[in-house]
Design an enzyme around this catalytic site. Structure first.
Site, PDB file in Angstrom:
ATOM      1  N   TYR A   1      38.284  48.918  49.193  1.00 50.49           N
ATOM      2  CA  TYR A   1      38.853  47.835  48.380  1.00 50.49           C
ATOM      3  C   TYR A   1      37.758  46.992  47.710  1.00 50.49           C
ATOM      4  CZ  TYR A   1      41.847  43.968  46.920  1.00 50.49           C
ATOM      5  OH  TYR A   1      42.489  43.009  46.171  1.00 50.49           O
TER       6      TYR A   1
ATOM      7  N   ASN B   1      46.303  45.040  36.064  1.00 51.22           N
ATOM      8  CA  ASN B   1      46.534  44.302  37.310  1.00 51.22           C
ATOM      9  C   ASN B   1      46.932  45.189  38.485  1.00 51.22           C
ATOM     10  OD1 ASN B   1      47.444  41.809  38.930  1.00 51.22           O
ATOM     11  ND2 ASN B   1      49.335  43.009  38.726  1.00 51.22           N
TER      12      ASN B   1
ATOM     13  N   LYS C   1      36.658  46.765  43.674  1.00 51.46           N
ATOM     14  CA  LYS C   1      36.666  45.514  42.903  1.00 51.46           C
ATOM     15  C   LYS C   1      35.274  45.173  42.350  1.00 51.46           C
ATOM     16  CE  LYS C   1      41.117  44.644  43.238  1.00 51.46           C
ATOM     17  NZ  LYS C   1      41.993  44.705  42.065  1.00 51.46           N
TER      18      LYS C   1
HETATM   19  P1  NAD Z   1      51.605  43.758  44.966  1.00 51.80           P
HETATM   20  O1  NAD Z   1      51.490  44.819  45.995  1.00 51.80           O
HETATM   21  O2  NAD Z   1      52.633  42.688  45.127  1.00 51.80           O
HETATM   22  O3  NAD Z   1      51.785  44.425  43.516  1.00 51.80           O
HETATM   23  C1  NAD Z   1      51.042  45.548  43.149  1.00 51.80           C
HETATM   24  C2  NAD Z   1      51.505  46.087  41.827  1.00 51.80           C
HETATM   25  O4  NAD Z   1      50.761  47.286  41.578  1.00 51.80           O
HETATM   26  C3  NAD Z   1      52.981  46.465  41.830  1.00 51.80           C
HETATM   27  O5  NAD Z   1      53.563  46.071  40.596  1.00 51.80           O
HETATM   28  C4  NAD Z   1      52.973  47.984  41.905  1.00 51.80           C
HETATM   29  O6  NAD Z   1      54.007  48.608  41.143  1.00 51.80           O
HETATM   30  C5  NAD Z   1      51.638  48.350  41.273  1.00 51.80           C
HETATM   31  N1  NAD Z   1      51.169  49.608  41.836  1.00 51.80           N
HETATM   32  C6  NAD Z   1      50.899  49.877  43.153  1.00 51.80           C
HETATM   33  N2  NAD Z   1      50.560  51.188  43.282  1.00 51.80           N
HETATM   34  C7  NAD Z   1      50.636  51.728  42.028  1.00 51.80           C
HETATM   35  C8  NAD Z   1      50.414  53.026  41.510  1.00 51.80           C
HETATM   36  N3  NAD Z   1      50.022  54.048  42.264  1.00 51.80           N
HETATM   37  N4  NAD Z   1      50.577  53.226  40.164  1.00 51.80           N
HETATM   38  C9  NAD Z   1      50.953  52.223  39.371  1.00 51.80           C
HETATM   39  N5  NAD Z   1      51.169  50.966  39.806  1.00 51.80           N
HETATM   40  C10 NAD Z   1      51.018  50.732  41.117  1.00 51.80           C
HETATM   41  O7  NAD Z   1      50.161  43.164  44.862  1.00 51.80           O
HETATM   42  P2  NAD Z   1      49.566  41.780  44.317  1.00 51.80           P
HETATM   43  O8  NAD Z   1      49.132  41.009  45.503  1.00 51.80           O
HETATM   44  O9  NAD Z   1      50.432  41.151  43.301  1.00 51.80           O
HETATM   45  O10 NAD Z   1      48.243  42.361  43.640  1.00 51.80           O
HETATM   46  C11 NAD Z   1      48.068  42.490  42.255  1.00 51.80           C
HETATM   47  C12 NAD Z   1      46.576  42.592  41.993  1.00 51.80           C
HETATM   48  O11 NAD Z   1      45.937  41.438  42.525  1.00 51.80           O
HETATM   49  C13 NAD Z   1      45.897  43.795  42.665  1.00 51.80           C
HETATM   50  O12 NAD Z   1      44.949  44.338  41.776  1.00 51.80           O
HETATM   51  C14 NAD Z   1      45.218  43.178  43.880  1.00 51.80           C
HETATM   52  O13 NAD Z   1      44.090  43.919  44.280  1.00 51.80           O
HETATM   53  C15 NAD Z   1      44.834  41.821  43.330  1.00 51.80           C
HETATM   54  N6  NAD Z   1      44.577  40.781  44.343  1.00 51.80           N
HETATM   55  C16 NAD Z   1      45.585  40.343  45.172  1.00 51.80           C
HETATM   56  C17 NAD Z   1      45.295  39.353  46.118  1.00 51.80           C
HETATM   57  C18 NAD Z   1      46.354  38.821  47.059  1.00 51.80           C
HETATM   58  O14 NAD Z   1      45.991  38.086  48.016  1.00 51.80           O
HETATM   59  N7  NAD Z   1      47.627  39.093  46.850  1.00 51.80           N
HETATM   60  C19 NAD Z   1      43.996  38.834  46.223  1.00 51.80           C
HETATM   61  C20 NAD Z   1      43.012  39.316  45.368  1.00 51.80           C
HETATM   62  C21 NAD Z   1      43.321  40.287  44.428  1.00 51.80           C
END
Ligand code: NAD
Length: 246
Positions: A154, A89, A158
């Protein structure tokens, strides 16, 4: 649904979608191990979840370094005897126009969103094969279907996540390992929650279900795909975006 006795690893489990996913599996009896990027944020997440009564463990391997990842995964396997579910994730996003995006920017997003996913998956697969059982779930995004008008790294990353998912689903099916992805739409994590109402309102108008997603919406999709209810589903990119467009 219950995950009693199941060992589940969630990368990017310290906040947002990942943290809610850890909570969801732990509340259904799984032993959950979360990964984060820093000791401090990992400890904080573990403390929060323990305060809620869940037993979880945290690690912070450098996901770009296969040897380091393998060492952590092997430690987990030796302690618990198996790994049932891996949820890849961890991810970062981007929104600069191409002229402002450096090669380093592009590399760093591919490095976490794709290479790290490859590293963790490669480390886990031999243990799942040994067990003749396993579920690998990847966090994709709605941009893997539609692209986006800036931050090209990005959506590129994906689309690659979807490629990994579909190909590994075919490669690993004979070993009873299922591989699927969830493609969230706009989801209320820290990044989105900090946006002003004036930005959120027009976004909501474009979503037929009339709201942005909650981390729990995405965690629920992971629960379903990891459960026996999805035992005949593999190679799927499941949109969880309220958009009614797939
Ligand atoms: P967030 O920024 O709240 O959390 C990101 C997580 O990734 C954190 O736990 C962080 O520790 C970890 N992370 C970041 N950089 C890192 C690194 N270099 N090494 C290890 N871990 C790392 O983000 P989120 O919104 O919860 O996103 C989680 C996933 O969902 C991601 O893959 C994101 O692309 C995807 N996503 C999010 C959304 C949205 O709208 N929030 C939409 C589509 C997809």
């Amino acid at each position: 649904m219950n995950f009693d006795g199941k060992v589940v690893i969630v990368t990017g489990g310290t906040r947002g979608i990942g943290l809610e996913t850890v909570r969801a599996f732990a509340s259904l009896g799984a032993k959950v191990i979360l990964f984060g990027s820093k000791e401090e944020t990992v400890n904080k997440a573990v403390e929060t979840l323990e305060g809620e009564g869940y037993r979880v463990e945290g690690f912070y391997p450098n996901l770009s370094n296969y040897e380091e990842v393998l060492e952590t995964i092997t430690k987990i396997k030796n302690k618990y005897g198996k790994i049932d579910v891996l949820i890849n994730n961890a991810g970062i996003s981007a929104n600069k126009k191409i002229e402002e995006t450096s090669s380093e920017d592009f590399e760093s997003i591919m490095n976490l969103n794709v290479n790290a996913m490859f590293n963790v998956t490669k480390a886990v697969v031999p243990f799942m094969k040994e067990n003749k059982d396993g579920v690998i779930l990847n966090t994709s995004s709605m941009v893997s279907i539609y692209g986006q008008p800036s931050g090209v790294g990005y959506p590129a990353s994906k689309f690659a996540v979807n490629g990994l998912t579909k190909s590994l689903a075919r490669e690993l099916a004979p070993f009873n390992i299922r591989v699927n992805a969830v493609a969230p739409g706009i989801t209320k994590t820290d990044m989105v929650a900090s946006l002003p109402e004036s930005m959120i309102e027009p976004l909501i108008k474009t979503i037929p279900l009339g709201r942005i997603g909650e981390p729990r919406d995405i965690a629920n999709a992971f629960l379903f795909l990891a459960s026996d209810m999805a035992s005949y589903i593999t190679g799927v990119i499941l949109s969880v975006d309220g958009l009614a467009m797939n």
